[in-house]
Motif scaffolding. Structure first.
Motif, PDB file in Angstrom:
ATOM      1  N   ASP A   1       0.839  -1.191   0.000  1.00 48.85           N
ATOM      2  CA  ASP A   1       0.000   0.000   0.000  1.00 48.85           C
ATOM      3  C   ASP A   1       0.885   1.257   0.000  1.00 48.85           C
TER       4      ASP A   1
ATOM      5  N   ASP B   1       8.251   5.932   4.787  1.00 45.42           N
ATOM      6  CA  ASP B   1       7.417   4.756   5.046  1.00 45.42           C
ATOM      7  C   ASP B   1       7.931   3.550   4.270  1.00 45.42           C
TER       8      ASP B   1
ATOM      9  N   ASP C   1      -0.496   4.346  -0.569  1.00 41.66           N
ATOM     10  CA  ASP C   1      -1.409   5.474  -0.438  1.00 41.66           C
ATOM     11  C   ASP C   1      -0.897   6.502   0.583  1.00 41.66           C
ATOM     12  N   GLU C   2      -0.615   7.718   0.073  1.00 45.04           N
ATOM     13  CA  GLU C   2      -0.146   8.841   0.890  1.00 45.04           C
ATOM     14  C   GLU C   2       1.144   8.536   1.665  1.00 45.04           C
ATOM     15  N   LYS C   3       1.948   7.642   1.135  1.00 44.88           N
ATOM     16  CA  LYS C   3       3.212   7.270   1.783  1.00 44.88           C
ATOM     17  C   LYS C   3       4.363   8.125   1.255  1.00 44.88           C
ATOM     18  N   LYS C   4       5.409   8.234   2.087  1.00 43.50           N
ATOM     19  CA  LYS C   4       6.666   8.850   1.651  1.00 43.50           C
ATOM     20  C   LYS C   4       7.605   7.722   1.226  1.00 43.50           C
TER      21      LYS C   4
ATOM     22  N   ASP D   1       0.007   9.156  -7.796  1.00 49.45           N
ATOM     23  CA  ASP D   1       0.190  10.600  -7.635  1.00 49.45           C
ATOM     24  C   ASP D   1      -0.162  11.114  -6.233  1.00 49.45           C
ATOM     25  N   ASN D   2      -0.665  10.224  -5.371  1.00 48.03           N
ATOM     26  CA  ASN D   2      -0.950  10.642  -3.987  1.00 48.03           C
ATOM     27  C   ASN D   2       0.135  10.184  -3.015  1.00 48.03           C
ATOM     28  N   ALA D   3       1.247   9.665  -3.547  1.00 49.19           N
ATOM     29  CA  ALA D   3       2.420   9.327  -2.735  1.00 49.19           C
ATOM     30  C   ALA D   3       3.551  10.289  -3.100  1.00 49.19           C
ATOM     31  N   GLU D   4       4.494  10.466  -2.177  1.00 45.26           N
ATOM     32  CA  GLU D   4       5.605  11.404  -2.381  1.00 45.26           C
ATOM     33  C   GLU D   4       6.901  10.624  -2.590  1.00 45.26           C
TER      34      GLU D   4
ATOM     35  N   ASN E   1       5.006  15.120  -7.590  1.00 49.02           N
ATOM     36  CA  ASN E   1       5.269  14.327  -6.375  1.00 49.02           C
ATOM     37  C   ASN E   1       6.667  13.720  -6.352  1.00 49.02           C
TER      38      ASN E   1
END
Length: 235
Positions: free
Chosen positions: A65, A140, A67-70, A90-93, A118
């Motif tokens: 996963d 993460d 999702d929204e992880k660095k 596109d929602n992870a960095e 990102n």
């Protein structure tokens, strides 16, 4: 290239948008063009790039996963797996690190061309960045397709991972012995092999593995060792 990638994404049951397919096409064309003047990859045939670079890079999404992880990609080279993952997530960095500045310049051009908001790319060595408080134990997930001894890779990559986070090593061939040989490195670096996910690239007999390590506690300050020691003298 777009139809080919779309077909392979369907085969591995990963969703991809038209915008993302276009970004991959732009990336592919730029990679092939730049490869004429700088050594980025030996893989330049369309189907080979799609399978061995793009699909190989994003297959991990089926098992992890993001999702929204660095996420940090160590020894990213021409951007694998970092750029393909950044395109579809596109929602992870993402931070992409490599020790050759010409590759970082290439990645900055790719990032701008594909309008990837990102992604940032850093020219440095893993041993140095792993001691930088801005990056140490801040991610993460760490990923790497770099070719190196597993013990060496662990010392390069585990310093970036938060406690409870994971390092994913992209590997080929039989990795059992490598994992066993890295037992001491796991103990010294407070990480543990959590999973080995084996898969084959679609329509091929190319076998690959994701070797996943979980970070158990905060790292001793002496790691990573500097001066090339992780490579010259693996734990």
């Amino acid at each position: 290239m777009i139809d080919l990638l779309s077909d392979y994404c369907k085969k591995i049951e990963l969703d991809i948008t038209d915008t993302q397919l276009q970004q991959f096409d732009d990336y592919f064309r730029f990679l092939v063009e730049k490869n004429k003047v700088m050594n980025l990859t030996t893989i330049i045939e369309k189907e080979d790039v799609v399978l061995k670079h793009f699909i190989d890079s994003i297959y991990i999404m089926k098992y992890t996963d993001f999702d929204e992880k660095k996420v940090i990609d160590i020894g990213t080279g021409a951007g694998f797996p970092g750029i393909p993952l950044a395109i579809v997530l596109d929602n992870a960095e993402f931070v992409l690190m490599d020790s050759l500045n010409k590759r970082i310049n290439f990645l900055n051009e790719v990032t701008k061309m594909c309008e990837l908001k990102n992604v940032s790319a850093i020219h440095t060595r893993a041993e140095e960045l792993g001691r930088d408080v801005q990056y140490r134990e801040k991610f993460d997930i760490c990923v790497s397709r770099a070719v190196a001894n597993m013990s060496t890779l662990l010392e390069y990559c585990i310093p970036f991972v938060k406690v409870g986070g994971v390092f994913v090593s992209y590997k080929s061939g039989d990795i059992k012995e490598e994992i066993v040989a890295a037992d001491n490195a796991q103990k010294q670096l407070f990480c543990k092999n959590k999973d080995v996910i084996k898969f084959s690239l679609p329509n091929t007999d190319i076998n690959r593995s994701f070797v996943i390590f979980e970070k158990k506690k905060e790292l001793n300050k002496k790691y990573p060792r500097q001066g090339g020691k992780p490579k010259k003298n693996p734990l």
